[in-house]
Scaffold this motif. Structure first.
Motif, PDB file in Angstrom:
ATOM      1  N   PHE A  97       0.779  -1.196  -0.133  1.00 27.01           N
ATOM      2  CA  PHE A  97      -0.144   0.173  -0.087  1.00 27.01           C
ATOM      3  C   PHE A  97       0.852   1.216  -0.047  1.00 27.01           C
ATOM      4  N   GLU A  98       2.295   1.089   0.180  1.00 27.80           N
ATOM      5  CA  GLU A  98       2.947   2.202   0.358  1.00 27.80           C
ATOM      6  C   GLU A  98       3.461   2.434  -1.141  1.00 27.80           C
ATOM      7  N   GLU A  99       3.525   1.279  -2.099  1.00 33.68           N
ATOM      8  CA  GLU A  99       4.037   1.512  -3.284  1.00 33.68           C
ATOM      9  C   GLU A  99       2.824   1.774  -4.399  1.00 33.68           C
ATOM     10  N   ARG A 147      15.514  -1.131   6.750  1.00 34.23           N
ATOM     11  CA  ARG A 147      15.367  -0.020   5.735  1.00 34.23           C
ATOM     12  C   ARG A 147      13.699  -0.064   5.390  1.00 34.23           C
ATOM     13  N   TYR A 148      13.087   0.793   5.405  1.00 32.75           N
ATOM     14  CA  TYR A 148      11.877   0.720   4.699  1.00 32.75           C
ATOM     15  C   TYR A 148      11.852   0.749   3.268  1.00 32.75           C
ATOM     16  N   PRO A 149      11.011  -0.487   2.820  1.00 32.83           N
ATOM     17  CA  PRO A 149      11.317  -0.479   1.221  1.00 32.83           C
ATOM     18  C   PRO A 149      11.265   0.618   0.263  1.00 32.83           C
ATOM     19  N   THR A 150      10.506   1.467   0.774  1.00 35.30           N
ATOM     20  CA  THR A 150      10.331   2.666  -0.009  1.00 35.30           C
ATOM     21  C   THR A 150      11.267   3.742   0.233  1.00 35.30           C
ATOM     22  N   ARG A 151      12.086   3.444   1.266  1.00 36.27           N
ATOM     23  CA  ARG A 151      13.306   4.647   1.609  1.00 36.27           C
ATOM     24  C   ARG A 151      14.303   3.700   1.892  1.00 36.27           C
ATOM     25  N   PRO A 152      14.961   2.952   0.956  1.00 32.28           N
ATOM     26  CA  PRO A 152      16.164   2.008   1.232  1.00 32.28           C
ATOM     27  C   PRO A 152      17.319   3.016   1.640  1.00 32.28           C
ATOM     28  N   GLU A 153      17.320   4.300   1.537  1.00 35.85           N
ATOM     29  CA  GLU A 153      18.611   4.955   1.686  1.00 35.85           C
ATOM     30  C   GLU A 153      18.737   5.215   3.390  1.00 35.85           C
ATOM     31  N   VAL A 154      17.704   5.223   4.038  1.00 40.50           N
ATOM     32  CA  VAL A 154      17.751   5.587   5.472  1.00 40.50           C
ATOM     33  C   VAL A 154      17.677   4.227   6.230  1.00 40.50           C
ATOM     34  N   LYS A 155      18.599   4.082   7.129  1.00 37.73           N
ATOM     35  CA  LYS A 155      18.603   2.959   8.051  1.00 37.73           C
ATOM     36  C   LYS A 155      17.297   3.372   9.369  1.00 37.73           C
ATOM     37  N   ALA A 156      16.269   2.734   9.308  1.00 39.41           N
ATOM     38  CA  ALA A 156      15.204   3.169  10.243  1.00 39.41           C
ATOM     39  C   ALA A 156      15.680   2.547  11.685  1.00 39.41           C
ATOM     40  N   LEU A 157      16.371   1.351  11.577  1.00 39.43           N
ATOM     41  CA  LEU A 157      16.798   0.718  12.714  1.00 39.43           C
ATOM     42  C   LEU A 157      18.200   0.152  12.461  1.00 39.43           C
ATOM     43  N   GLY A 168      12.824   9.699  22.259  1.00 36.36           N
ATOM     44  CA  GLY A 168      13.857  10.028  21.184  1.00 36.36           C
ATOM     45  C   GLY A 168      13.362  11.128  20.201  1.00 36.36           C
ATOM     46  N   PRO A 169      14.273  11.667  19.485  1.00 31.78           N
ATOM     47  CA  PRO A 169      13.682  12.793  18.475  1.00 31.78           C
ATOM     48  C   PRO A 169      12.942  12.208  17.538  1.00 31.78           C
ATOM     49  N   SER A 170      12.113  12.927  16.571  1.00 33.44           N
ATOM     50  CA  SER A 170      11.332  12.622  15.706  1.00 33.44           C
ATOM     51  C   SER A 170      12.127  11.963  14.700  1.00 33.44           C
ATOM     52  N   GLY A 171      11.850  10.840  14.077  1.00 36.34           N
ATOM     53  CA  GLY A 171      12.527  10.038  13.157  1.00 36.34           C
ATOM     54  C   GLY A 171      13.489   9.195  13.683  1.00 36.34           C
ATOM     55  N   ALA A 172      13.643   8.873  15.087  1.00 29.04           N
ATOM     56  CA  ALA A 172      14.404   8.002  15.739  1.00 29.04           C
ATOM     57  C   ALA A 172      14.283   6.778  15.451  1.00 29.04           C
ATOM     58  N   GLY A 173      13.006   6.068  15.103  1.00 27.23           N
ATOM     59  CA  GLY A 173      12.931   4.655  14.791  1.00 27.23           C
ATOM     60  C   GLY A 173      12.076   4.268  15.704  1.00 27.23           C
ATOM     61  N   LYS A 174      11.263   5.019  16.730  1.00 30.10           N
ATOM     62  CA  LYS A 174      10.360   4.561  17.682  1.00 30.10           C
ATOM     63  C   LYS A 174       9.245   3.929  16.994  1.00 30.10           C
ATOM     64  N   SER A 175       8.612   4.421  16.182  1.00 29.71           N
ATOM     65  CA  SER A 175       7.382   3.688  15.744  1.00 29.71           C
ATOM     66  C   SER A 175       7.773   2.569  14.714  1.00 29.71           C
ATOM     67  N   THR A 176       9.045   2.605  14.131  1.00 33.12           N
ATOM     68  CA  THR A 176       9.450   1.430  13.450  1.00 33.12           C
ATOM     69  C   THR A 176       9.522   0.120  14.382  1.00 33.12           C
ATOM     70  N   ILE A 177       9.734   0.213  15.440  1.00 36.33           N
ATOM     71  CA  ILE A 177       9.843  -0.642  16.522  1.00 36.33           C
ATOM     72  C   ILE A 177       8.411  -1.409  16.536  1.00 36.33           C
TER      73      ILE A 177
HETATM   74  N1  ATP Z   1       6.288   3.826   6.068  1.00 38.76           N
HETATM   75  C1  ATP Z   1       7.649   4.507   5.941  1.00 38.76           C
HETATM   76  N2  ATP Z   1       8.060   4.320   4.572  1.00 38.76           N
HETATM   77  C2  ATP Z   1       9.275   4.845   4.520  1.00 38.76           C
HETATM   78  N3  ATP Z   1      10.254   5.564   5.506  1.00 38.76           N
HETATM   79  C3  ATP Z   1       9.419   5.530   6.836  1.00 38.76           C
HETATM   80  C4  ATP Z   1       8.138   5.066   7.047  1.00 38.76           C
HETATM   81  N4  ATP Z   1       8.163   5.191   8.242  1.00 38.76           N
HETATM   82  C5  ATP Z   1       9.052   5.747   8.988  1.00 38.76           C
HETATM   83  N5  ATP Z   1      10.187   5.905   7.918  1.00 38.76           N
HETATM   84  C6  ATP Z   1      11.397   6.318   8.169  1.00 38.76           C
HETATM   85  O1  ATP Z   1      12.166   5.705   9.083  1.00 38.76           O
HETATM   86  C7  ATP Z   1      12.820   6.451  10.034  1.00 38.76           C
HETATM   87  C8  ATP Z   1      12.223   6.196  11.431  1.00 38.76           C
HETATM   88  O2  ATP Z   1      10.970   6.687  11.607  1.00 38.76           O
HETATM   89  P1  ATP Z   1      10.118   6.283  12.847  1.00 38.76           P
HETATM   90  O3  ATP Z   1       8.538   6.598  12.247  1.00 38.76           O
HETATM   91  O4  ATP Z   1      10.374   4.966  13.111  1.00 38.76           O
HETATM   92  O5  ATP Z   1      10.524   7.315  13.912  1.00 38.76           O
HETATM   93  P2  ATP Z   1       9.952   7.849  15.112  1.00 38.76           P
HETATM   94  O6  ATP Z   1      10.950   8.057  15.977  1.00 38.76           O
HETATM   95  O7  ATP Z   1       8.686   7.018  15.412  1.00 38.76           O
HETATM   96  O8  ATP Z   1       9.463   9.304  14.824  1.00 38.76           O
HETATM   97  P3  ATP Z   1       8.055  10.109  15.324  1.00 38.76           P
HETATM   98  O9  ATP Z   1       8.510  10.383  16.605  1.00 38.76           O
HETATM   99  O10 ATP Z   1       7.964  11.497  14.476  1.00 38.76           O
HETATM  100  O11 ATP Z   1       6.817   9.443  14.958  1.00 38.76           O
HETATM  101  C9  ATP Z   1      12.609   7.867   9.691  1.00 38.76           C
HETATM  102  O12 ATP Z   1      13.870   8.197   8.928  1.00 38.76           O
HETATM  103  C10 ATP Z   1      11.197   7.995   8.634  1.00 38.76           C
HETATM  104  O13 ATP Z   1      11.136   9.016   7.944  1.00 38.76           O
END
Ligand code: ATP
Length: 588
Positions: free
Chosen positions: A117-119, A354-364, A381-390
């Protein structure tokens, strides 16, 4: 999802999908085909009736003519009945196939991983489910039946013509290649244009959905004119392509009809000479012209349905893609069951992702965290730290590139995703409220919960009071997106939903939106009750929550930078101390 243009034969082949769905209803299919053949035969019997009327009826005097007219009437009655039956069964099949295709596609979509659904834009998928299936309905209900009817009438007609007057028929047949050639040449062009029209209409749909969904933003930023222009351009674009397609089809139709009716006139001319010379009867020439007209009409109609068939094939092809999409994340052949009763352990071992749609960023990045049963861990942690990714990985919405995530010692890919999610209750930051009753919204994760259980969960979540005050209690319709509830009420509803789910692992993403002190206290109380006796991982924004945590994990750039209790970390003077100063100065 857009595939490069494939050969027309393969495209028409996509209609096999429709056939596969239609053959489920063998009885209806057989009835439709039978009715179709009878109706076509009755159509062809009419000229033979006229032939009898003219040759026998007129020449035998008025006494006998009634018999032949009765015969004609009988044919007409058969034609009427068969046509009605054909219409009923064919339309029934069209509607039925579309209903089944829609259900099957939606079911398959529900199993797909978030990556899909992201693609693929959800609005485009939605348009496939509605617009493309409607095209299929039209193809089955109308086009295929028109095509089959005309093929039967066309071929049957030619055979009848051959028995009537072989020489004249041969002349007629010579005209047909002239009609086929332009179809072949122009058909390809029409096909490209129809695909292009559909793409452009999809764009129009996307713009509408996007703008309507963000109307306040559009107006707040004063972008009405720009959005209006952007939409108008897209609409004009679609019109322009349609105009070219229509023009081409118009020309195509003209050429075909001109050639066919032209040859009929020439043939009539020849036939008139034959009648004058006494070589054939006047009834024969009348029947010949009548049948010739039917055959010409049949071929004319076939050129028109060809474009529609291609359009339907295009639609079927796109639906087939959705149907054949295999979920990237699914249970293995022999899923390992999670231990029962659950221990409530959640562990990340050297996970990189790495998110498949953003392979350049290491989310974790080489993330290791073991959460003990019953422990409450706060992620900050700051925004984008990877918390939601967990959270995403814990629910196995994605698989990590390296390392393993496990629940109760079982690596997630070894077990069934449904089992994993069954062990987890999730309270997202933005509560999703469905356009349904309060009751259905509450029991979303536990559908058989009775009212007593619902109220008890609502009490725990501090939601009972406002739920009771709703005009129709639990039956109150909550409106699109829960527009009738306040922010704090929505949060408490989400908490009640998680309470009902009663899962050993709780993933809690605290809402950041500011609540007034009273509401905040209600929500905090509800959360505390929810977290009791469960393993909890919380993305924490509230100081009260963070202080309660057994452990605080501070993340930055997908890694753990510090961990400890509130006072340890404040004393350490690192990132946490800095964040806490920024965030909680007012609150502390
Ligand atoms: N669905 C997604 N597709 C591509 N990249 C993503 C996606 N979700 C998050 N990212 C990227 O992965 C990295 C980690 O994001 P994440 O959402 O885990 O951060 P976060 O710590 O939860 O931030 P926030 O507090 O702003 O929610 C960020 O660089 C973000 O841009």
């Amino acid at each position: 999802m857009d595939k490069p243009d494939v050969a027309p034969a393969r495209k028409i082949g996509s209609l096999l999908l429709v056939w596969r769905f239609a053959t489920v209803y063998k009885g209806h299919l057989a009835a439709a085909i039978l009715a179709l053949i009878v109706a076509a035969a009755a159509t062809l019997a009419i000229p033979s009736g006229f032939k009898l009327v003219i040759d026998r009826g007129f020449s035998a005097g008025t006494g006998d003519i009634g018999r032949y007219f009765q015969y004609l009437l009988l044919i007409v009655a058969v034609l009427a009945a068969a046509t009605a039956l054909r219409f009923y069964f064919v339309s029934w099949l069209g509607e039925r196939v579309v209903a089944d295709v829609r259900t099957a596609t939606q079911r398959n979509l529900l199993a797909l991983a978030p990556r899909f659904f992201e693609e693929n834009r959800p609005s485009e998928i939605a348009s496939r489910l509605t617009a493309d299936t409607s095209i299929i309905e039209q193809v089955v209900g109308t086009t295929v039946s028109v095509a089959l009817r005309n093929i039967v009438v066309g071929i049957g007609g030619i055979i009848y013509l051959l028995t009537l007057a072989p020489k004249l028929t041969a002349m007629l047949l010579l005209g047909i290649p002239f009609a086929i050639l332009p179809i072949v040449f122009m058909g390809r062009r029409v096909r490209i244009l129809s695909r292009s029209t559909q793409d452009r209409i999809a764009t129009v749909g996307t713009i509408v959905a996007e703008t309507l969904g963000a109307m306040k933003i559009v107006q707040a930023f004063g972008q009405e004119k720009r959005e209006g222009d952007r939409f108008a351009t897209a609409v004009e674009d679609a019109f322009e392509v349609s105009r070219r397609r229509i023009r081409l089809r118009a020309i195509m139709t003209a050429i075909v009809i001109l050639v066919i009716f032209g040859s009929i006139v020439l043939i009539m001319w020849q036939g008139a000479l034959d009648v004058a010379a006494g070589r054939i009867s006047s009834g024969t020439i009348a029947a010949f012209v009548f049948t010739g007209g039917l055959v010409a009409g049949a071929f004319g109609a076939l050129t028109e349905v060809y474009g529609d068939l291609l359009r339907g094939a295009g639609a079927a092809g796109r639906i087939a893609e959705l149907l054949s999409e295999v979920p990237e994340i699914r249970a293995p052949a022999n899923p390992v069951p999670l231990p029962t009763p659950s221990q409530g352990r959640l562990a990340f071992d050297r996970v990189s992702f790495r998110y498949p749609t953003r392979p350049e960023v290491k989310a974790l990045d080489d993330f290791t965290l073991a959460i003990r049963p019953g422990e409450m861990v706060a992620l900050v942690g700051p925004s984008g730290a990877g918390k939601s990714t967990i959270f995403q990985l814990a629910q196995r919405f994605y698989d990590p590139g390296e390392g393993t995530v496990s629940i109760d010692g079982v690596a997630l890919p070894a077990t069934d995703p449904a089992m994993i999610r069954d062990r987890i209750a999730m309270v997202p930051q933005e509560t999703v409220i469905f356009a349904a009753s309060a009751r259905d919204n509450l029991r979303y994760g536990h559908w058989d919960a009775d009212d007593a259980a619902l109220w008890s969960a609502a009490e725990t979540a501090n939601a009972a009071e406002f739920l009771r005050a709703l005009p129709d209690g639990l039956d109150t319709y909550l409106g699109e997106g829960g527009a009738r509830l306040s922010g704090g009420q929505r949060q408490r509803l989400a908490i009640a939903r998680a309470v009902l789910r009663d899962a050993p692992l709780l993933l809690l993403d605290e809402a950041t939106s500011a609540l007034d002190a009273e509401s905040e206290r209600h929500v905090q109380q509800a959360l505390e009750r929810l977290m009791a006796n469960r393993t909890t991982l919380v993305i924490a924004h509230r100081l009260a929550t963070i202080r309660m945590a057994d452990r605080i994990v501070v993340m930055d750039g997908g890694r753990i930078v510090e961990q400890g209790t509130h006072s340890e970390l404040i004393g350490g003077g690192g990132l946490y101390a800095r964040l806490a100063r920024l965030q909680f100065d007012d609150a502390a």
